[in-house]
Scaffold this active site. Structure first.
Site: not given
Length: 737
Positions: A478, A547
């Site tokens: 994100e 991530q």
């Protein structure tokens, strides 16, 4: 610390967090040192930790701590309907939210925990998370050196029931009685309009707490009512030696009953009329059944405990008869406002798919029940088909806080559209594992048609590339913000379309020919110089990713690529990941390396998990420093690493493949219950062999194939199939109908 059963009626736990994961050769010595330390410290404080706690801890059935950790790292009790973290003062019920959609926003509504009680003048001696029985115990000493043991559990069978027990043991049996005084708890919460009627006022056998949430999620959805009937807690309680006092709280809500007041009262009176000793056995039996599907670790007690704690936390937030989804922070916290994200389908659900299919199915029912809302959500965003919200709560509409247009606020609800593909991919895995024809026809195929309609509407043909692209998205990483052509999103789009066409063929139902054209001509960004998949168009390597992202192409998506590119992707992206990033898909690196046969690289990634577990109760945390506690997203990925990574399972449309390996520093792993096509199997992985056994027949006769033989063998009930394995010889086998 160590874990164990309490004396006589008190099941308990203690735990070895002083054990390091480096040398198994000193394990026995470490156990002795830790237990002796626990006993000596307890003796110094004039408190004796029950020997049964220590025995339970040695068996991995409990975790014991001489000091309870800070609230956010304490353990909790839950049953998927309700959950409360010990010492937090808060209790949550699944599906109960307060707040107006984006604005307040909608969040899990806090209910005061009726039994978060403190005894005046008492000193803490030890606490235990009783994994075996799904309980939490706290042992206290009173000024006269007598002890009071508190026990909490959320009943696994009677989902509306929270039980709290007090067991007193006099220091001097000549003085077999003691009076304890409580610090009172508050009945109020900002999330509800509360009405409280004490038993002393109503003449009833219970205190009545009733709350109505202050704000609905949408103006059409209405508010929620929660009712609790609880055993009155006196200012002072007289306890007799070796006797146990029982306190009950029975909850009901407007999602399950048209009259929560009557529902809660009826259940409370029924509970009160029963023999108190008859309440816990069904709860204990239910947990015994749950543990039959757990993963057993041999040769590494610390890992054994970490695995069991991880499993306990996940299970305590889900139940098969109450499908209200799961949030990254589980049911015991308001982390991420209690919302359901892609974390449910991509990280929590797969760890249960092959071992606890009824619980896994409950998570899919949550999405199934909100397909209509996803179709409405797509319309609101100018799309067609089903666009699942990035953050979902009660209604299934988008509830991301402070949504914004491109570049403002939190635009994930507009941009992070891969979630619709995540939902479909998870449902397809369930069909592959069960072969359920009713699920295929009534649930999966309608879902697939709507998701594929969304994708076909969202793609854009690029005449220069002569491929289909997807613009203005946000990838799993994100931190990238708004980008074009996320590799993960584009691959998931193609997979969704292929899945839908495959299912249409099975059902002999035609699908649009355009979908095949899109799937076969989907653009996936690729760096020709580095020979890696780019995370998105324009990524230049200067920003560390938050991530796992591109690694997800290999697991869970298992997207076809050459071995060279697969290795390049993993090496490049694991070295471009923020070491204090969000521990979401990081287990994917280890699973992908194992699929490539590189055990050394897999072990490096596997070991990153352990910095995200907080002792003594091994509560998961989102980041090494900072982030949310009880992070079930990371917990779910960890379990996947044992099932699909080291367990080597890979469920596909026509088979279940197994390439089993041992995790580092273990002598054996047992997947006690693998569920496939209605059958149940066990897989025991040892240092020099692995054994597959059919424990229960399913809907078809399962045939076993191996890489070294072309002739299949029909699996016979309770007849072990043994394969040699070593560092050099690695068995590969698969089963199907």
């Amino acid at each position: 610390t160590v874990s164990h059963k309490a004396s006589d009626e008190l099941p308990m736990v203690s735990r070895l967090w002083c054990f390091t994961q480096t040398r198994l050769a000193v394990l026995a010595l470490v156990v002795v040192i830790c237990v002796c330390s626990l006993v000596s410290q307890s003796a110094a404080s004039q408190c004796t930790v029950p020997s049964q706690w220590l025995r339970m801890a040695a068996r991995g059935e409990a975790i014991v701590a001489l000091r309870e950790p800070a609230n956010e790292w304490n353990a909790y009790v839950g049953n998927g309907y309700l959950a409360t973290r010990i010492g937090s003062g808060a209790l949550f019920v699944g599906g109960i939210f307060n707040g107006l959609q984006h604005h307040t926003p909608s969040h899990r509504a806090l209910i005061p925990s009726p039994f978060d009680l403190t005894i005046r003048g008492a000193k803490h001696c030890a606490s235990a998370l009783d994994l075996l029985h799904g309980m939490f115990h706290r042992l206290l000493t009173l000024p006269d050196n007598s002890t009071v043991a508190q026990t909490w559990y959320a009943h696994q069978v009677h989902r509306n029931v929270l039980v709290h027990l007090f067991t007193y043991r006099a220091a001097d049996e000549a003085l077999p009685q003691s009076v304890i005084h409580f610090e009172r708890y508050s009945n109020h919460t900002v999330d509800f309009e509360v009405a409280f009627t004490p038993a002393s006022q109503s003449g009833a056998s219970f205190d009545l707490w009733s709350g109505t949430s202050r704000l609905p999620e949408t103006f059409e959805s209405g508010t929620h009512q929660v009712v609790a009937c609880t055993t009155p807690v006196p200012e002072a309680l007289t306890l007799n030696h070796s006797n146990t006092q029982y306190f009950y709280a029975v909850f009901s809500n407007s999602l399950e009953s048209n009259d929560p007041n009557a529902h809660a009262k009826m259940q409370f009176e029924r509970l009160l009329s029963a023999d108190p000793a008859s309440i816990s056995p069904s709860h204990v039996d239910a947990w015994a059944e749950i543990w039959k599907g757990a993963i057993v670790i041999h040769g590494n007690d610390r890992l054994r405990d970490q695995v069991r704690c991880t499993f306990y936390y996940v299970i305590s937030s889900i139940r098969k008869d109450y499908p209200y989804g799961i949030s990254p922070g589980g049911l015991s916290t308001n982390g991420y406002n209690g919302h359901t994200f892609w974390d449910q389908e991509t990280w929590v659900y797969p760890g249960l798919l092959m071992t606890h299919q009824e619980l896994a199915h409950s998570l899919l029912v949550y999405r199934e029940n909100r397909l209509k809302a996803a179709i409405e959500n797509a319309i609101l965003h100018g799309n067609r088909g089903a666009q699942f919200p990035w953050e979902s709560a009660f209604t299934g509409l988008e509830v991301v806080p402070n949504p914004g247009e491109f570049g403002t606020g939190n635009p994930e609800g507009m941009l992070e559209i891969h979630i619709s593909g995540d939902v479909l991919f998870a449902m397809t895995q369930y069909y592959y594992a069960t072969g359920d024809p009713v699920f295929l026809k009534d649930v999966l195929f309608p879902m697939a048609l709507n998701v594929s309609t969304f994708w076909a509407n969202r793609v854009l043909y690029n005449t220069t590339k002569q491929q289909y692209t997807i613009l203005n998205v946000q990838p799993p990483d994100e931190g990238a913000g708004q980008v074009n052509n996320s590799a993960y999103t584009n691959v998931l789009c193609a997979l969704s379309l292929n899945i839908t066409m495959e299912l249409g063929n099975i059902l002999k139902t035609p699908t649009p020919s355009k979908w095949a054209e899109i799937a076969n001509n989907m653009y996936v960004p690729f760096d020709e110089n580095l020979q890696i998949h780019q995370e998105y168009d324009g990524y230049n390597g200067t920003r560390l990713i938050h991530q796992a992202d591109v690694a997800l192409l290999q697991y869970p998506l298992r997207w076809s690529m050459s071995r060279r590119i697969a290795v390049n992707d993993l090496l490049y992206w694991q070295n471009h990941t923020d070491p204090n990033g969000y521990f979401t898909g990081d287990s994917a690196y280890s699973i992908a390396w194992l699929a490539l046969g590189n055990l050394d690289e897999a072990a490096v990634q596997w070991n990153t998990s352990f910095s995200h577990m907080e002792p003594p109760f091994w509560v998961w945390k989102e980041r090494v420093t900072g982030g949310h506690s009880n992070f079930l997203t990371g917990a779910g990925g960890f379990l996947q690493n044992l099932v699909f990574g080291y367990g080597g399972l890979n469920v596909a449309s026509d088979r279940l493949t197994m390439i089993p390996r041992l995790p580092p520093l273990t002598s054996g792993v047992v997947l006690q219950r693998i569920q496939y096509m209605g059958a149940q199997l066990s897989l025991a992985i040892g240092e020099d062999s692995c054994t597959l056994t059919l424990q229960q027949r399913g809907s078809c006769a399962l045939k076993l194939f191996t890489s070294s033989s072309t002739d299949p063998v029909e699996l016979k009930l309770l007849t072990p199939q043994v394969f040699a394995r070593s560092a050099i010889v690695q068995p590969v086998f698969w089963i199907n109908c």
